[in-house]
Write a protein that holds these residues in place. Sequence first.
Motif, PDB file in Angstrom:
ATOM      1  N   ARG A 203       0.839  -1.216   0.000  1.00 58.69           N
ATOM      2  CA  ARG A 203       0.000   0.000   0.000  1.00 58.69           C
ATOM      3  C   ARG A 203       0.869   1.260   0.000  1.00 58.69           C
ATOM      4  O   ARG A 203       0.491   2.281  -0.589  1.00 58.69           O
ATOM      5  CB  ARG A 203      -0.904   0.017   1.232  1.00 58.69           C
ATOM      6  CG  ARG A 203      -2.198  -0.771   1.065  1.00 58.69           C
ATOM      7  CD  ARG A 203      -3.203  -0.333   2.138  1.00 58.69           C
ATOM      8  NE  ARG A 203      -4.435  -1.074   2.043  1.00 58.69           N
ATOM      9  CZ  ARG A 203      -4.777  -2.043   2.857  1.00 58.69           C
ATOM     10  NH1 ARG A 203      -3.964  -2.393   3.840  1.00 58.69           N
ATOM     11  NH2 ARG A 203      -5.932  -2.676   2.736  1.00 58.69           N
ATOM     12  N   ASN A 204       2.013   1.213   0.696  1.00 56.89           N
ATOM     13  CA  ASN A 204       2.887   2.391   0.746  1.00 56.89           C
ATOM     14  C   ASN A 204       3.349   2.827  -0.632  1.00 56.89           C
ATOM     15  O   ASN A 204       3.770   3.973  -0.816  1.00 56.89           O
ATOM     16  CB  ASN A 204       4.113   2.093   1.621  1.00 56.89           C
ATOM     17  CG  ASN A 204       3.758   2.014   3.090  1.00 56.89           C
ATOM     18  OD1 ASN A 204       2.693   2.461   3.497  1.00 56.89           O
ATOM     19  ND2 ASN A 204       4.627   1.439   3.904  1.00 56.89           N
ATOM     20  N   GLN A 856      -8.650   5.059   2.858  1.00 62.35           N
ATOM     21  CA  GLN A 856      -7.803   6.085   3.442  1.00 62.35           C
ATOM     22  C   GLN A 856      -8.180   6.348   4.901  1.00 62.35           C
ATOM     23  O   GLN A 856      -7.319   6.546   5.752  1.00 62.35           O
ATOM     24  CB  GLN A 856      -7.927   7.386   2.631  1.00 62.35           C
ATOM     25  CG  GLN A 856      -7.372   7.292   1.223  1.00 62.35           C
ATOM     26  CD  GLN A 856      -5.879   7.034   1.230  1.00 62.35           C
ATOM     27  OE1 GLN A 856      -5.439   5.895   1.180  1.00 62.35           O
ATOM     28  NE2 GLN A 856      -5.094   8.076   1.333  1.00 62.35           N
ATOM     29  N   LEU A 857      -9.497   6.343   5.182  1.00 65.07           N
ATOM     30  CA  LEU A 857      -9.947   6.556   6.558  1.00 65.07           C
ATOM     31  C   LEU A 857      -9.475   5.412   7.465  1.00 65.07           C
ATOM     32  O   LEU A 857      -9.007   5.641   8.584  1.00 65.07           O
ATOM     33  CB  LEU A 857     -11.471   6.669   6.598  1.00 65.07           C
ATOM     34  CG  LEU A 857     -12.096   6.927   7.980  1.00 65.07           C
ATOM     35  CD1 LEU A 857     -11.596   8.256   8.547  1.00 65.07           C
ATOM     36  CD2 LEU A 857     -13.617   6.918   7.894  1.00 65.07           C
ATOM     37  N   GLU A 858      -9.573   4.181   6.967  1.00 59.84           N
ATOM     38  CA  GLU A 858      -9.095   3.032   7.741  1.00 59.84           C
ATOM     39  C   GLU A 858      -7.599   3.142   8.002  1.00 59.84           C
ATOM     40  O   GLU A 858      -7.119   2.832   9.094  1.00 59.84           O
ATOM     41  CB  GLU A 858      -9.403   1.735   6.982  1.00 59.84           C
ATOM     42  CG  GLU A 858     -10.885   1.413   6.891  1.00 59.84           C
ATOM     43  CD  GLU A 858     -11.161   0.251   5.952  1.00 59.84           C
ATOM     44  OE1 GLU A 858     -10.184  -0.323   5.418  1.00 59.84           O
ATOM     45  OE2 GLU A 858     -12.340  -0.068   5.725  1.00 59.84           O
ATOM     46  N   GLU A 876       0.599  16.760  12.076  1.00 60.45           N
ATOM     47  CA  GLU A 876       1.636  16.793  11.029  1.00 60.45           C
ATOM     48  C   GLU A 876       2.232  15.412  10.786  1.00 60.45           C
ATOM     49  O   GLU A 876       2.488  15.020   9.636  1.00 60.45           O
ATOM     50  CB  GLU A 876       2.749  17.780  11.423  1.00 60.45           C
ATOM     51  CG  GLU A 876       2.333  19.241  11.441  1.00 60.45           C
ATOM     52  CD  GLU A 876       1.523  19.610  12.682  1.00 60.45           C
ATOM     53  OE1 GLU A 876       1.448  18.767  13.609  1.00 60.45           O
ATOM     54  OE2 GLU A 876       0.962  20.720  12.705  1.00 60.45           O
ATOM     55  N   GLN A 877       2.437  14.649  11.872  1.00 60.57           N
ATOM     56  CA  GLN A 877       2.983  13.293  11.715  1.00 60.57           C
ATOM     57  C   GLN A 877       1.988  12.367  11.020  1.00 60.57           C
ATOM     58  O   GLN A 877       2.368  11.543  10.195  1.00 60.57           O
ATOM     59  CB  GLN A 877       3.343  12.730  13.090  1.00 60.57           C
ATOM     60  CG  GLN A 877       4.507  13.455  13.765  1.00 60.57           C
ATOM     61  CD  GLN A 877       4.597  13.120  15.232  1.00 60.57           C
ATOM     62  OE1 GLN A 877       3.956  13.746  16.058  1.00 60.57           O
ATOM     63  NE2 GLN A 877       5.389  12.124  15.556  1.00 60.57           N
ATOM     64  N   LEU A 878       0.721  12.512  11.355  1.00 60.93           N
ATOM     65  CA  LEU A 878      -0.311  11.700  10.688  1.00 60.93           C
ATOM     66  C   LEU A 878      -0.339  11.993   9.193  1.00 60.93           C
ATOM     67  O   LEU A 878      -0.385  11.073   8.363  1.00 60.93           O
ATOM     68  CB  LEU A 878      -1.677  11.979  11.317  1.00 60.93           C
ATOM     69  CG  LEU A 878      -2.883  11.285  10.660  1.00 60.93           C
ATOM     70  CD1 LEU A 878      -2.720   9.771  10.678  1.00 60.93           C
ATOM     71  CD2 LEU A 878      -4.181  11.676  11.367  1.00 60.93           C
ATOM     72  N   ALA A 879      -0.305  13.266   8.824  1.00 57.47           N
ATOM     73  CA  ALA A 879      -0.327  13.636   7.409  1.00 57.47           C
ATOM     74  C   ALA A 879       0.902  13.101   6.684  1.00 57.47           C
ATOM     75  O   ALA A 879       0.811  12.573   5.570  1.00 57.47           O
ATOM     76  CB  ALA A 879      -0.402  15.164   7.276  1.00 57.47           C
ATOM     77  N   ARG A 880       2.069  13.212   7.338  1.00 60.90           N
ATOM     78  CA  ARG A 880       3.309  12.755   6.702  1.00 60.90           C
ATOM     79  C   ARG A 880       3.282  11.247   6.458  1.00 60.90           C
ATOM     80  O   ARG A 880       3.688  10.782   5.390  1.00 60.90           O
ATOM     81  CB  ARG A 880       4.500  13.139   7.578  1.00 60.90           C
ATOM     82  CG  ARG A 880       5.852  12.836   6.954  1.00 60.90           C
ATOM     83  CD  ARG A 880       6.978  13.605   7.622  1.00 60.90           C
ATOM     84  NE  ARG A 880       7.023  13.399   9.051  1.00 60.90           N
ATOM     85  CZ  ARG A 880       6.704  14.304   9.954  1.00 60.90           C
ATOM     86  NH1 ARG A 880       6.302  15.511   9.567  1.00 60.90           N
ATOM     87  NH2 ARG A 880       6.770  14.049  11.247  1.00 60.90           N
ATOM     88  N   ASN A 883       1.338  10.345   3.481  1.00 60.59           N
ATOM     89  CA  ASN A 883       1.830  10.966   2.236  1.00 60.59           C
ATOM     90  C   ASN A 883       0.894  12.062   1.734  1.00 60.59           C
ATOM     91  O   ASN A 883       0.656  12.208   0.526  1.00 60.59           O
ATOM     92  CB  ASN A 883       2.031   9.906   1.142  1.00 60.59           C
ATOM     93  CG  ASN A 883       3.096   8.895   1.501  1.00 60.59           C
ATOM     94  OD1 ASN A 883       4.181   9.269   1.928  1.00 60.59           O
ATOM     95  ND2 ASN A 883       2.784   7.626   1.355  1.00 60.59           N
ATOM     96  N   TYR A 884       0.337  12.830   2.673  1.00 60.81           N
ATOM     97  CA  TYR A 884      -0.519  13.966   2.345  1.00 60.81           C
ATOM     98  C   TYR A 884       0.010  15.210   3.053  1.00 60.81           C
ATOM     99  O   TYR A 884       0.741  15.131   4.046  1.00 60.81           O
ATOM    100  CB  TYR A 884      -1.961  13.723   2.808  1.00 60.81           C
ATOM    101  CG  TYR A 884      -2.743  12.745   1.974  1.00 60.81           C
ATOM    102  CD1 TYR A 884      -2.993  12.977   0.631  1.00 60.81           C
ATOM    103  CD2 TYR A 884      -3.242  11.574   2.546  1.00 60.81           C
ATOM    104  CE1 TYR A 884      -3.712  12.072  -0.122  1.00 60.81           C
ATOM    105  CE2 TYR A 884      -3.970  10.659   1.801  1.00 60.81           C
ATOM    106  CZ  TYR A 884      -4.196  10.916   0.453  1.00 60.81           C
ATOM    107  OH  TYR A 884      -4.910  10.019  -0.283  1.00 60.81           O
TER     108      TYR A 884
END
Length: 965
Positions: A203-204, A856-858, A876-880, A883-884
């Motif tokens: 998935r990555n 994406q939500l999962e 910020e860490q969640l977004a990184r 990859n958003y």
Amino acid sequence: MHRKNVKTPVILEFFVLPRRLRMILFLFLLTFSGIMFGQDEATIDSIRNAIATAESDSMKLVLIEESFRPMVLHSAQEGLEITKEGLRLAQKLNLKEYEAQMHYNLAMSHERNRSPDNAIEEYLKSREYYKTVEDSAKLYDIHSALMSRYNDKGDIDESLRQYDLAKSFIRSGEFLQEAKLNNRLAIVFGMQGNFELAAKYFRNNLPIYREAQDPYGLGFTHMNIGICLDEMGQLDSAQYYLEEGVKWNRQANYPTELALNLRELSHFHTNKNEFAKATIYLTEAGEILEKNGSLNELSSVKSSTAELWLKQDNLDQAIKFAQEGLDISDQMNQPYVAKELLRILSSAHADQENYERAYYFANRRLVNQDSLFSTENRKVIRELEEQFKTREQQAQLEAQDKLLSRQKNVNRLAILSAILLLGILVALFMAYRQRQKKNELLKKQAETLKELDQAKSRFFANISHELKTPLSLIKGPLEMAIDRSGNNKISSDLKIARDNSERLLNLVDEIMDLSRLESGKLTLQPVKSNLYHLTSRIISAFRSLCEIRKIHLTLDYHLPHELEAEIDIGKFEKILNNLLSNAIKFTPSDGSVKVEVSSPPDDSGGVHIAVSDTGMGITQEDQEKIFQRFYQGDDKGTLQGGTGIGLALTAELVKLMNGTIKVYSRTGHGSRFTVSLPLKTFLGTVLAKVDDTANDTGIQEVEYRPVSIFDDQPSVLIVEDNKEMNDFIHSILSPYFRCSQAYNGTEGIKMLARGTFDCVTCDVMMPEMDGFTFIKKLRQSELSTRIPVIMLTARSLEEDLLKGFSLGVDDYLTKPFRKNELIARLNTLISNKRYREEWVKENKTEEKVDSFEKTQLEQAEQIVLDHLSDDTFKVEQLARQMNYSVRQLERILRKLTGLTPSRFIREIRLQKAHKLIESRRFATIAEVRLEVGIPNASYFSKIFQERFGVKPGELSSLKNKIQIS
């Protein structure tokens, strides 16, 4: 087939194997980039002639290097031989770069021959040169290849070390190289059977391939994710990814990969017994491969098609496709594929009762299996056969004269042997038939027992529902009456009634626990806990009761106070609670109850607990039956009253924890119950005692009172078949919401079609249409798909909760429920719905959610859960990690949930905290706070109460009620 701009590996071999092994080998072959199959024989002949007629050694060396790939793909052995010649020439000409490349090519040839040890040896020789010239690109290729080869050998630690080395040679911005390495890491986890991690690393790569606009990469990545999810049993998601893989492979115009993807999709539908769909996909795959001339893959597709017809009992078609596949596999020298095809042909002919042909193919399969031995083994076998033939001929010459005189005896012996053999065969056949009948009988008995077990589980679930609904109608109005009555005699009487309703509820829960234990659905959830603090807290809950009854309660703790144990706190509490309540129940005034905690007498390790009382004692007859379910002493005995559930449940829980329980008693001299638990213990740090029945020491909690947080009155639809319960819910909610009432699922669907609602509450067990069917129909309706739903039900089994959430339930509250908690949960669901609708309207976007957004939500939820205890984890860490950008992340979360990213993280933390407190997995509220990453006690108490309408300490104490009969 020529492939343009190939940036990523592909998986293209060994289809005909057991599903799990096929998956692993499928990933294993994800090592070559730009591999072409079905090479033209004329082209190969031209290459051979060009090398043989080269004018000089240097020209011959260049030709060998340039022609290596088509040669090794045509024949691994031929690639190996020609590369050895290239190595000899490179050493002769002293060309170090070509010598290193020849070692690299030899390694690839050994890979094709499935010889990982030789491949590793050659890769290491090649690496020495590229280290001296600091060629980072080549070193990356070598270490990533070594990663796969060590994985083939089962050396996972070395494989992961090679992964780190390869990663160190990736330059900044080389995202496709990173994707290629992710593929290899996914292979490692896939071959270990860890398909969840394999899917994660595949998935990555999706954002990388989307950014690169690489349809080929998107095609095979979606396909591999689908295979992993299929192995994990996530069939709906697996189907989505496999179909996406087909879509991208069609766009990429790579026929072989498309055929491979279609074949995997056919396997998926075959496993679901959807044979018509499976046939369509296999037919298209075969047509593509025939048109493309990819004979290596075509034989395996023929094998899959034959297997599919065999499963449908169409033996003629199975034989037809298997024979076609066998012809191709013989031509292409594919022993592994031929082995499977011969099995299908043998089985199909046997089913047609054509035993001669069945035997022929079975014998060929044995010969084929023998042909898979190494060349040296086959050579040894041939030499032994030649020796045997020579000796046999000599023996025949020597015995020729004797044979004539002994012919009569031989004939008689042959007849007797035939008769004996026939008798043995008949006996074996009769034994086989007898065993078959016995197996069928056992199978029927097992099915009958399974049906009885399922019926019993349904009975207990239904009984629980029937009891909990009237209990809710007793306990709920009592709570409201206590709130209104103030502190007076009436209030005291009402509290007695409420406490007894709690007691009855506890009995229902104990019956359900016994049912879960018997069906194997109750499992241990051990956590690390301070044993002294845990035991002290449980005992302290009984002190006020003992004071009222004038019973002296003591704790003798003979272990270090800093001792910690890995223990299931909830089940430990039930064991000690039941033993204490039983002791207090049968102890008269001025008596005593003592709890002793020590090491086991036999020094076997773990913890030994004894609960003694000075009560009336237990007769010898009762002692033998005291742990049996529902047993009660007769009128003449000393063990009277109760339900016969508590001690039976205690014994079952002790057994679940691999412990033992015993009772010692004499009539008139009291009783002593001892429990030995083989817990894993270790010394920890001496901690200050924390009383988790409150929030945290020094925290002053404000009494929560429900308020209306909306300018208008939101509309709520109540779907509940019990009229009294429906009216009771209506009376609770009507001061804050506009309520409509429906008395079954069918009526609820009609009301939803006629009007709009902000939220729905729904029961599970209802006539005409149950709650699960109601939710499913609601989610299928375009008008109702985003309406939040909270289930109010007496069914608290975990499988019911999971089923509800899988259908789209937003929240779940079991009966009896607390008024404040229901209102708080409804306020949250409706607020989130309105935030979401407002955001959709402002941004002028569609409200419809596609399957990718759900994925994406999962993913976002899983990332937060992975960092739950890290209180520094921010948006910020969640977004990184997704990859958003933060803005893109907020756009996704606001559309799907109505929550900002920070509130999204907080919501997951609070939901997890609520589950942990209810499950009693931790001894203190402080431990729960640290587990969910909210270290500030007052802040945690405040937001928890706002979210759930109940204090953390209150929720904890409600789960630890003392029940004394």
